[in-house]
Design a protein around this motif. Structure first.
Motif, PDB file in Angstrom:
ATOM      1  N   PHE A 185      73.996  42.613  38.924  1.00  0.00           N
ATOM      2  CA  PHE A 185      75.052  43.032  37.999  1.00  0.00           C
ATOM      3  C   PHE A 185      76.290  42.148  38.149  1.00  0.00           C
ATOM      4  O   PHE A 185      76.855  41.687  37.164  1.00  0.00           O
ATOM      5  N   ILE A 186      76.721  41.920  39.370  1.00  0.00           N
ATOM      6  CA  ILE A 186      77.947  41.170  39.629  1.00  0.00           C
ATOM      7  C   ILE A 186      77.783  39.686  39.290  1.00  0.00           C
ATOM      8  O   ILE A 186      78.634  39.088  38.631  1.00  0.00           O
ATOM      9  N   GLU A 187      76.686  39.099  39.723  1.00  0.00           N
ATOM     10  CA  GLU A 187      76.505  37.654  39.583  1.00  0.00           C
ATOM     11  C   GLU A 187      75.941  37.242  38.224  1.00  0.00           C
ATOM     12  O   GLU A 187      76.287  36.178  37.705  1.00  0.00           O
ATOM     13  N   ASP A 188      75.068  38.076  37.661  1.00  0.00           N
ATOM     14  CA  ASP A 188      74.356  37.687  36.441  1.00  0.00           C
ATOM     15  C   ASP A 188      74.718  38.546  35.234  1.00  0.00           C
ATOM     16  O   ASP A 188      74.434  38.165  34.107  1.00  0.00           O
ATOM     17  N   GLY A 189      75.266  39.727  35.489  1.00  0.00           N
ATOM     18  CA  GLY A 189      75.658  40.620  34.411  1.00  0.00           C
ATOM     19  C   GLY A 189      74.615  41.679  34.092  1.00  0.00           C
ATOM     20  O   GLY A 189      73.438  41.548  34.450  1.00  0.00           O
ATOM     21  N   GLU A 190      75.081  42.737  33.426  1.00  0.00           N
ATOM     22  CA  GLU A 190      74.187  43.842  33.093  1.00  0.00           C
ATOM     23  C   GLU A 190      73.069  43.409  32.147  1.00  0.00           C
ATOM     24  O   GLU A 190      71.933  43.863  32.280  1.00  0.00           O
ATOM     25  N   GLU A 191      73.375  42.545  31.206  1.00  0.00           N
ATOM     26  CA  GLU A 191      72.355  42.109  30.251  1.00  0.00           C
ATOM     27  C   GLU A 191      71.175  41.441  30.956  1.00  0.00           C
ATOM     28  O   GLU A 191      70.015  41.703  30.646  1.00  0.00           O
ATOM     29  N   ALA A 192      71.471  40.592  31.922  1.00  0.00           N
ATOM     30  CA  ALA A 192      70.409  39.933  32.684  1.00  0.00           C
ATOM     31  C   ALA A 192      69.606  40.960  33.478  1.00  0.00           C
ATOM     32  O   ALA A 192      68.369  40.881  33.537  1.00  0.00           O
ATOM     33  N   PHE A 193      70.315  41.921  34.080  1.00  0.00           N
ATOM     34  CA  PHE A 193      69.609  42.964  34.816  1.00  0.00           C
ATOM     35  C   PHE A 193      68.689  43.744  33.891  1.00  0.00           C
ATOM     36  O   PHE A 193      67.532  44.005  34.228  1.00  0.00           O
ATOM     37  N   ARG A 194      69.189  44.147  32.716  1.00  0.00           N
ATOM     38  CA  ARG A 194      68.386  44.951  31.788  1.00  0.00           C
ATOM     39  C   ARG A 194      67.145  44.199  31.318  1.00  0.00           C
ATOM     40  O   ARG A 194      66.083  44.806  31.127  1.00  0.00           O
ATOM     41  N   ALA A 195      67.255  42.879  31.150  1.00  0.00           N
ATOM     42  CA  ALA A 195      66.084  42.084  30.764  1.00  0.00           C
ATOM     43  C   ALA A 195      65.039  42.093  31.887  1.00  0.00           C
ATOM     44  O   ALA A 195      63.835  42.275  31.625  1.00  0.00           O
ATOM     45  N   LEU A 196      65.495  41.914  33.123  1.00  0.00           N
ATOM     46  CA  LEU A 196      64.569  41.977  34.267  1.00  0.00           C
ATOM     47  C   LEU A 196      63.944  43.365  34.377  1.00  0.00           C
ATOM     48  O   LEU A 196      62.747  43.508  34.661  1.00  0.00           O
ATOM     49  N   GLU A 197      64.768  44.382  34.161  1.00  0.00           N
ATOM     50  CA  GLU A 197      64.298  45.763  34.262  1.00  0.00           C
ATOM     51  C   GLU A 197      63.233  46.066  33.204  1.00  0.00           C
ATOM     52  O   GLU A 197      62.193  46.661  33.515  1.00  0.00           O
ATOM     53  N   ALA A 198      63.469  45.650  31.965  1.00  0.00           N
ATOM     54  CA  ALA A 198      62.512  45.901  30.886  1.00  0.00           C
ATOM     55  C   ALA A 198      61.161  45.257  31.194  1.00  0.00           C
ATOM     56  O   ALA A 198      60.103  45.859  30.973  1.00  0.00           O
ATOM     57  N   GLU A 199      61.197  44.038  31.724  1.00  0.00           N
ATOM     58  CA  GLU A 199      59.958  43.355  32.080  1.00  0.00           C
ATOM     59  C   GLU A 199      59.272  44.054  33.260  1.00  0.00           C
ATOM     60  O   GLU A 199      58.044  44.203  33.269  1.00  0.00           O
ATOM     61  N   ALA A 200      60.044  44.499  34.233  1.00  0.00           N
ATOM     62  CA  ALA A 200      59.469  45.213  35.373  1.00  0.00           C
ATOM     63  C   ALA A 200      58.775  46.500  34.919  1.00  0.00           C
ATOM     64  O   ALA A 200      57.679  46.824  35.393  1.00  0.00           O
ATOM     65  N   VAL A 201      59.395  47.223  34.011  1.00  0.00           N
ATOM     66  CA  VAL A 201      58.794  48.461  33.497  1.00  0.00           C
ATOM     67  C   VAL A 201      57.518  48.140  32.723  1.00  0.00           C
ATOM     68  O   VAL A 201      56.492  48.794  32.902  1.00  0.00           O
ATOM     69  N   ARG A 202      57.574  47.112  31.872  1.00  0.00           N
ATOM     70  CA  ARG A 202      56.395  46.737  31.084  1.00  0.00           C
ATOM     71  C   ARG A 202      55.209  46.428  31.998  1.00  0.00           C
ATOM     72  O   ARG A 202      54.097  46.929  31.797  1.00  0.00           O
ATOM     73  N   LEU A 203      55.463  45.616  33.016  1.00  0.00           N
ATOM     74  CA  LEU A 203      54.388  45.257  33.949  1.00  0.00           C
ATOM     75  C   LEU A 203      53.880  46.469  34.716  1.00  0.00           C
ATOM     76  O   LEU A 203      52.663  46.652  34.862  1.00  0.00           O
ATOM     77  N   ALA A 204      54.784  47.282  35.207  1.00  0.00           N
ATOM     78  CA  ALA A 204      54.384  48.442  36.004  1.00  0.00           C
ATOM     79  C   ALA A 204      53.556  49.427  35.174  1.00  0.00           C
ATOM     80  O   ALA A 204      52.567  49.981  35.674  1.00  0.00           O
ATOM     81  N   LEU A 205      53.942  49.658  33.935  1.00  0.00           N
ATOM     82  CA  LEU A 205      53.176  50.575  33.082  1.00  0.00           C
ATOM     83  C   LEU A 205      51.772  50.039  32.815  1.00  0.00           C
ATOM     84  O   LEU A 205      50.822  50.813  32.679  1.00  0.00           O
ATOM     85  N   ALA A 206      51.635  48.720  32.780  1.00  0.00           N
ATOM     86  CA  ALA A 206      50.333  48.102  32.522  1.00  0.00           C
ATOM     87  C   ALA A 206      49.463  48.006  33.775  1.00  0.00           C
ATOM     88  O   ALA A 206      48.235  48.038  33.677  1.00  0.00           O
ATOM     89  N   GLU A 207      50.082  47.905  34.951  1.00  0.00           N
ATOM     90  CA  GLU A 207      49.336  47.606  36.178  1.00  0.00           C
ATOM     91  C   GLU A 207      49.192  48.760  37.156  1.00  0.00           C
ATOM     92  O   GLU A 207      48.292  48.735  37.990  1.00  0.00           O
ATOM     93  N   HIS A 208      50.087  49.706  37.109  1.00  0.00           N
ATOM     94  CA  HIS A 208      50.187  50.685  38.198  1.00  0.00           C
ATOM     95  C   HIS A 208      49.503  51.995  37.837  1.00  0.00           C
ATOM     96  O   HIS A 208      49.737  52.546  36.769  1.00  0.00           O
ATOM     97  N   GLU A 209      48.681  52.495  38.755  1.00  0.00           N
ATOM     98  CA  GLU A 209      47.954  53.746  38.516  1.00  0.00           C
ATOM     99  C   GLU A 209      48.513  54.922  39.306  1.00  0.00           C
ATOM    100  O   GLU A 209      48.010  56.028  39.185  1.00  0.00           O
ATOM    101  N   GLY A 210      49.523  54.686  40.105  1.00  0.00           N
ATOM    102  CA  GLY A 210      50.078  55.751  40.935  1.00  0.00           C
ATOM    103  C   GLY A 210      51.272  56.417  40.286  1.00  0.00           C
ATOM    104  O   GLY A 210      51.305  56.674  39.090  1.00  0.00           O
ATOM    105  N   VAL A 211      52.284  56.697  41.106  1.00  0.00           N
ATOM    106  CA  VAL A 211      53.529  57.304  40.633  1.00  0.00           C
ATOM    107  C   VAL A 211      54.550  56.188  40.459  1.00  0.00           C
ATOM    108  O   VAL A 211      54.723  55.353  41.348  1.00  0.00           O
ATOM    109  N   LEU A 212      55.208  56.196  39.314  1.00  0.00           N
ATOM    110  CA  LEU A 212      56.166  55.153  38.975  1.00  0.00           C
ATOM    111  C   LEU A 212      57.540  55.769  38.765  1.00  0.00           C
ATOM    112  O   LEU A 212      57.682  56.739  38.025  1.00  0.00           O
TER     113      LEU A 212
END
Length: 167
Positions: free
Chosen positions: A49-76
């Motif tokens: 957040f401090i170094e890259d900004g909220e927008e950069a964080f949200r982009a990383l977060e969206a990709e992390a969620v996309r991957l986790a929903l596609a790959e993870h079978e446990g609790v997310l």
């Protein structure tokens, strides 16, 4: 492939604590998208957040969620603001989404006012209240199950989630 349960809710709702206990109870693994973001970026969320900004964080977060929903079978467990992205909300359709509901006073106690959480830097109680009020309709709209966490032990919350999960 699909997670057994996807936990959403504001900071202090218990997503990490309850998520790990739920995964243990179900005999599956636990995954937290904030930890995925930190691993990808090589630094803590607060630093992103401090170094890259909220927008950069949200982009990383969206990709992390996309991957986790596609790959993870446990609790997310999703970061509290992950549901702000429309693409993420669309991806959550059809999943066993559990909204961990928490009141402001308990969220403040759990998060702490000296928190390193980037969105709670100035006047944490006021910021948390605004954040919770703004996101509540999104959490409620996405949830198949809403579980209140105020004045409850994590095991009690897990018991209720397990009862509500569809096989």
């Amino acid at each position: 492939m699909s997670p057994r349960a996807v936990l959403i809710g504001p900071p202090g709702s218990g997503k990490s604590t309850v998520g790990q206990l739920l995964a243990d109870r179900l005999g599956v693994s636990f995954r937290d998208t904030d930890a995925d973001v930190e691993r990808t970026a090589g630094k803590p969320v607060g630093d992103i957040f401090i170094e890259d900004g909220e927008e950069a964080f949200r982009a990383l977060e969206a990709e992390a969620v996309r991957l986790a929903l596609a790959e993870h079978e446990g609790v997310l467990s999703l970061g509290g603001g992950a549901i702000l992205a429309e693409a993420t909300r669309e991806l959550l359709a059809g999943h066993q989404v559990v909204y961990l509901e928490v009141g402001l006073s308990q969220a403040v106690q759990r998060v702490g006012l000296a928190s390193a959480r980037p969105l709670l830097v100035l006047n944490p109680r006021s910021q948390l209240k605004k954040l919770m009020e703004a996101r509540r309709p999104l959490y409620e709209g996405l949830a198949r199950h809403t579980v209140a966490t105020d004045d409850r032990k994590p095991d009690e919350v897990v018991d209720e989630i397990v009862r509500g999960l569809q096989p």
